[in-house]
Design a protein around this motif. Structure first.
Motif, short mmCIF file in Angstrom:
data_model
loop_
_atom_site.label_atom_id
_atom_site.label_comp_id
_atom_site.label_asym_id
_atom_site.label_seq_id
_atom_site.Cartn_x
_atom_site.Cartn_y
_atom_site.Cartn_z
N LEU A 26 0.87 -1.19 0.00
CA LEU A 26 0.00 0.00 0.00
C LEU A 26 0.90 1.23 0.00
N HIS A 27 0.50 2.23 -0.74
CA HIS A 27 1.26 3.46 -0.82
C HIS A 27 1.12 4.21 0.50
N LEU A 28 2.24 4.69 1.04
CA LEU A 28 2.25 5.36 2.35
C LEU A 28 1.21 6.48 2.43
N ARG A 29 1.19 7.30 1.39
CA ARG A 29 0.29 8.45 1.39
C ARG A 29 -1.17 8.03 1.53
N SER A 30 -1.52 6.89 0.97
CA SER A 30 -2.92 6.44 1.05
C SER A 30 -3.24 5.97 2.46
N ILE A 31 -2.26 5.40 3.17
CA ILE A 31 -2.50 4.97 4.56
C ILE A 31 -2.68 6.20 5.44
N GLU A 32 -1.82 7.21 5.20
CA GLU A 32 -1.92 8.44 5.99
C GLU A 32 -3.29 9.09 5.79
N LEU A 33 -3.73 9.11 4.54
CA LEU A 33 -5.03 9.73 4.24
C LEU A 33 -6.18 8.93 4.86
N ALA A 34 -6.05 7.61 4.83
CA ALA A 34 -7.07 6.75 5.44
C ALA A 34 -7.14 7.01 6.94
N GLU A 35 -5.98 7.16 7.56
CA GLU A 35 -5.94 7.40 9.01
C GLU A 35 -6.63 8.73 9.33
N LYS A 36 -6.33 9.77 8.56
CA LYS A 36 -6.94 11.08 8.82
C LYS A 36 -8.45 11.04 8.72
N ASN A 37 -8.95 10.17 7.85
CA ASN A 37 -10.40 10.10 7.63
C ASN A 37 -11.06 8.93 8.33
N GLY A 38 -10.27 8.11 9.04
CA GLY A 38 -10.82 6.95 9.74
C GLY A 38 -11.39 5.89 8.81
N ILE A 39 -10.74 5.73 7.65
CA ILE A 39 -11.22 4.74 6.68
C ILE A 39 -10.41 3.45 6.82
N GLN A 40 -11.11 2.32 6.86
CA GLN A 40 -10.44 1.02 6.93
C GLN A 40 -9.89 0.64 5.56
N LEU A 41 -8.78 -0.07 5.56
CA LEU A 41 -8.20 -0.56 4.31
C LEU A 41 -8.14 -2.08 4.36
#
Ligand code: ASP
Ligand code: MG
Length: 251
Positions: free
Chosen positions: A208-223
């Motif tokens: 997973l691309h780091l930036r997408s994990i960071e963005l998911a964390e900020k928005n509380g989205i599960q991956l």
């Protein structure tokens, strides 16, 4: 609302689109609206960048974005065709048509807003919305790209905009491992906190691309990371389920 992301490894040959379409069809049958974000086929982005190099050693970045954004357009249109063959209504959209608004920083653009009106209308009409990852449009109407590997971030940003609780990433591996699964014995990690997933991404894992994990964390989205070879099981789930929500963030 379901957001699915298929990377370049899942769309290698024309036949790949039939396999992806079958997975999408299955998810659609569950009844929820489905958004699918797709990357360019296998090495398409590299090949387009090489093509640019053959014409210009240092191509203008605006023109390079115009060129490389084609890779994802090929994928979205072919997936829409494959779904049509299955009798599943689907419409493909470029990043621009999907309302992914970025700054002007060609080849490394940041998402500043998402206005997915057309996607919402398509979903409301009962069709699958297929979105080109990795690309957006600036406020001035210029086509931009988000940087290599950026389609993971496209998927998470769309989930944030559309209030989807989770993004499902279909990969050529079962999930996230404690070390490179192609080298020796690696353990599949069924559940990860965002922080752990970020560490693994920083360690060089391409899953997973780091930036997408960071963005998911900020928005509380599960991956959810799963294999397109065995699409019925989730390999790794990243992040706690959303408990509180304090507004959307795009970068
Ligand atoms: N196609 C783009 C790349 O190869 C974006 C992506 O796949 O995420 O970098
Ligand atoms: Mg990728």
């Amino acid at each position: 609302m379901i957001v699915l992301k298929f990377g370049g490894a899942s769309v290698v040959t024309p036949q790949s689109f039939h396999r992806v379409a079958k997975i999408v069809q299955k998810r659609k049958e569950a009844g929820e609206p489905v958004v699918v974000v797709v990357s360019a086929m296998a090495n398409a982005t590299d090949e387009l960048l090489e093509l640019a190099q053959e014409v210009h050693p240092n191509p203008p970045r605006r023109e390079q974005d115009m060129l490389v954004s084609v890779g994802e357009r090929i994928s979205i249109s072919l997936l829409a065709m494959a779904l049509d063959r299955l009798g599943v209504e689907a419409v493909s959209f470029t990043g621009s048509q999907s309302g992914i608004i970025t700054n002007e920083d060609h080849s490394e653009a940041k998402i500043i807003d998402v206005r997915p009106h057309r996607l919402s209308a398509t979903l409301k009409a009962g069709a699958v919305a297929i979105v080109a990852g990795f690309q957006g449009v600036s406020r001035a109407g210029e086509i931009t790209t988000l940087g290599r590997g950026g389609s993971d971030t496209s998927a998470v940003a769309l989930a944030a905009a559309l209030d989807a609780p989770c993004v499902d990433f279909y990969k050529d591996v079962e999930g996230i491992y404690d070390r490179d699964p192609k080298q020796g014995t690696a353990q599949l990690l069924p559940q990860l906190e965002y922080t752990q997933a970020k560490e693994i991404a920083k360690g060089g894992a391409k899953v997973l691309h780091l930036r997408s994990i960071e963005l998911a964390e900020k928005n509380g989205i599960q991956l959810a990371v799963r294999s397109f070879h065995r699409p019925e099981t989730i390999g790794t789930l990243v992040g706690p389920r959303r408990t509180s929500f304090s507004g959307r963030v795009y970068e």
